[in-house]
Design a protein around this motif. Structure first.
Motif, mmCIF file in Angstrom:
data_model
loop_
_atom_site.group_PDB
_atom_site.id
_atom_site.type_symbol
_atom_site.label_atom_id
_atom_site.label_comp_id
_atom_site.label_asym_id
_atom_site.label_seq_id
_atom_site.Cartn_x
_atom_site.Cartn_y
_atom_site.Cartn_z
ATOM 1 N N PRO A 114 13.708 0.582 -0.284
ATOM 2 C CA PRO A 114 13.832 1.769 -1.148
ATOM 3 C C PRO A 114 14.411 1.434 -2.519
ATOM 4 N N LYS A 115 15.326 0.452 -2.567
ATOM 5 C CA LYS A 115 15.884 0.033 -3.850
ATOM 6 C C LYS A 115 14.807 -0.598 -4.731
ATOM 7 N N ASP A 116 13.919 -1.412 -4.123
ATOM 8 C CA ASP A 116 12.801 -1.986 -4.877
ATOM 9 C C ASP A 116 11.940 -0.872 -5.471
ATOM 10 N N LEU A 117 11.703 0.160 -4.671
ATOM 11 C CA LEU A 117 10.872 1.271 -5.117
ATOM 12 C C LEU A 117 11.485 1.956 -6.338
ATOM 13 N N GLU A 118 12.788 2.167 -6.309
ATOM 14 C CA GLU A 118 13.449 2.810 -7.441
ATOM 15 C C GLU A 118 13.462 1.910 -8.677
ATOM 16 N N ARG A 119 13.649 0.598 -8.470
ATOM 17 C CA ARG A 119 13.585 -0.333 -9.609
ATOM 18 C C ARG A 119 12.199 -0.287 -10.240
ATOM 19 N N LEU A 120 11.159 -0.257 -9.417
ATOM 20 C CA LEU A 120 9.799 -0.180 -9.935
ATOM 21 C C LEU A 120 9.578 1.116 -10.700
ATOM 22 N N ARG A 121 10.035 2.222 -10.138
ATOM 23 C CA ARG A 121 9.847 3.512 -10.797
ATOM 24 C C ARG A 121 10.541 3.530 -12.161
ATOM 25 N N LEU A 122 11.778 3.023 -12.216
ATOM 26 C CA LEU A 122 12.509 3.000 -13.477
ATOM 27 C C LEU A 122 11.848 2.047 -14.469
ATOM 28 N N ALA A 123 11.445 0.864 -13.996
ATOM 29 C CA ALA A 123 10.810 -0.118 -14.885
ATOM 30 C C ALA A 123 9.508 0.435 -15.465
ATOM 31 N N LEU A 124 8.701 1.059 -14.633
ATOM 32 C CA LEU A 124 7.429 1.595 -15.100
ATOM 33 C C LEU A 124 7.638 2.754 -16.070
ATOM 34 N N THR A 125 8.675 3.537 -15.829
ATOM 35 C CA THR A 125 8.985 4.643 -16.734
ATOM 36 C C THR A 125 9.413 4.119 -18.107
ATOM 37 N N GLY A 142 0.822 -1.215 0.000
ATOM 38 C CA GLY A 142 0.000 0.000 0.000
ATOM 39 C C GLY A 142 0.851 1.259 0.000
ATOM 40 N N GLN A 143 1.951 1.248 0.750
ATOM 41 C CA GLN A 143 2.844 2.405 0.775
ATOM 42 C C GLN A 143 3.541 2.604 -0.568
ATOM 43 N N VAL A 144 3.893 1.499 -1.219
ATOM 44 C CA VAL A 144 4.501 1.591 -2.553
ATOM 45 C C VAL A 144 3.506 2.215 -3.530
ATOM 46 N N LEU A 145 2.253 1.763 -3.464
ATOM 47 C CA LEU A 145 1.231 2.337 -4.337
ATOM 48 C C LEU A 145 1.056 3.825 -4.072
ATOM 49 N N ALA A 146 1.079 4.212 -2.794
ATOM 50 C CA ALA A 146 0.909 5.619 -2.447
ATOM 51 C C ALA A 146 2.018 6.481 -3.044
ATOM 52 N N ARG A 147 3.221 5.940 -3.146
ATOM 53 C CA ARG A 147 4.358 6.699 -3.686
ATOM 54 C C ARG A 147 4.390 6.719 -5.209
ATOM 55 N N LEU A 148 3.875 5.657 -5.842
ATOM 56 C CA LEU A 148 4.028 5.536 -7.290
ATOM 57 C C LEU A 148 2.782 5.921 -8.091
ATOM 58 N N THR A 149 1.599 5.805 -7.498
ATOM 59 C CA THR A 149 0.398 6.089 -8.289
ATOM 60 C C THR A 149 0.284 7.541 -8.744
#
Length: 230
Positions: free
Chosen positions: A60-71, A19-26
């Motif tokens: 936090p590294k997972d979060l950045e990988r997700l952000r880069l992958a989605l971009t 849920g926190q990941v979604l809050a940061r990325l959505t």
């Protein structure tokens, strides 16, 4: 008190719930959902840690990988296999060239659908069995059917060999409907909220509650069978 301590430990170590990941990325990726995050995990984009109760925790590294992958997926239409290889090269300390654009592809691939004749053939079922499953609501009718319908029909084929027909399973269907109502009631406070974190937490908790209810039912059935054997 234990829950507070566990939450405190997660915050202290920088771990994030789904849920926190979604809050940061959505805000950047409005179409992102918990199911898409789980699909990205299956595809090897991230490998979140698991708590003792099975909840995902992201670094936090997972979060950045997700952000880069989605971009890369959104802006350059790259297939996930190319994105994963690029991320793995970065993790290994290599300096890979930025991946070139590819064929547009959705994060979630199209699920397999079966025509009626394909469903019957793949499940090894007769027409009457499928008709009975449709009439009792065990399978929802349509022009095509998904993998869940196939799994249900295969189970019905196996039960039919022992004389258990779809009409005998009406009580099971009603019990499943009550289980869903129970889960919905338990998660109602979260589902009423509009923030992404709450929606993500509800989406992650629902399958866990369903599994726990299934565990209780299985234990009760097993105990009853043991009494019969005794």
């Amino acid at each position: 008190m234990a829950a507070v301590s566990a939450r405190g430990r997660s915050e202290a170590t920088g771990l994030l719930s789904i849920g926190q990941v979604l809050a940061r990325l959505t805000p950047e990726f409005p179409a992102l959902t918990s199911s898409k995050l789980r699909f990205l995990e299956v595809q090897g984009i991230v490998t979140p840690r698991r708590t003792e109760t099975g909840y995902r925790k992201f670094t936090p590294k997972d979060l950045e990988r997700l952000r880069l992958a989605l971009t890369l997926q959104r802006d350059h239409y790259l297939p996930l296999v190319v994105i994963r290889e690029y991320l793995d090269d970065l993790d290994a300390g290599r300096d890979p060239a930025a991946p070139a654009g590819g064929v547009p592809r959705s994060i979630v691939p199209a699920a397999r659908r079966y025509r009626r004749d394909e469903l019957l053939r793949t499940a090894g079922a007769g027409t009457q069995l499928l008709n009975d499953a449709l009439s009792t609501g065990l399978i929802v009718g349509g022009e095509t059917y998904d993998e869940q319908a196939l799994a249900m029909l295969r189970a019905l084929v196996a039960l039919d060999r022992h004389g258990i027909e779809p009409r005998h399973l009406r009580a099971v269907k009603q019990s499943a409907d009550r289980d869903v109502s129970l889960v919905e009631s338990a998660l109602a406070p979260l589902r009423r909220r509009t923030d992404a974190a709450s929606r993500g937490r509800a989406a992650e908790t629902a399958p866990e509650l369903a599994r726990r209810i299934a565990d209780v039912r299985e234990a009760l059935v097993r105990a009853s069978l043991e009494r019969l054997d005794g």
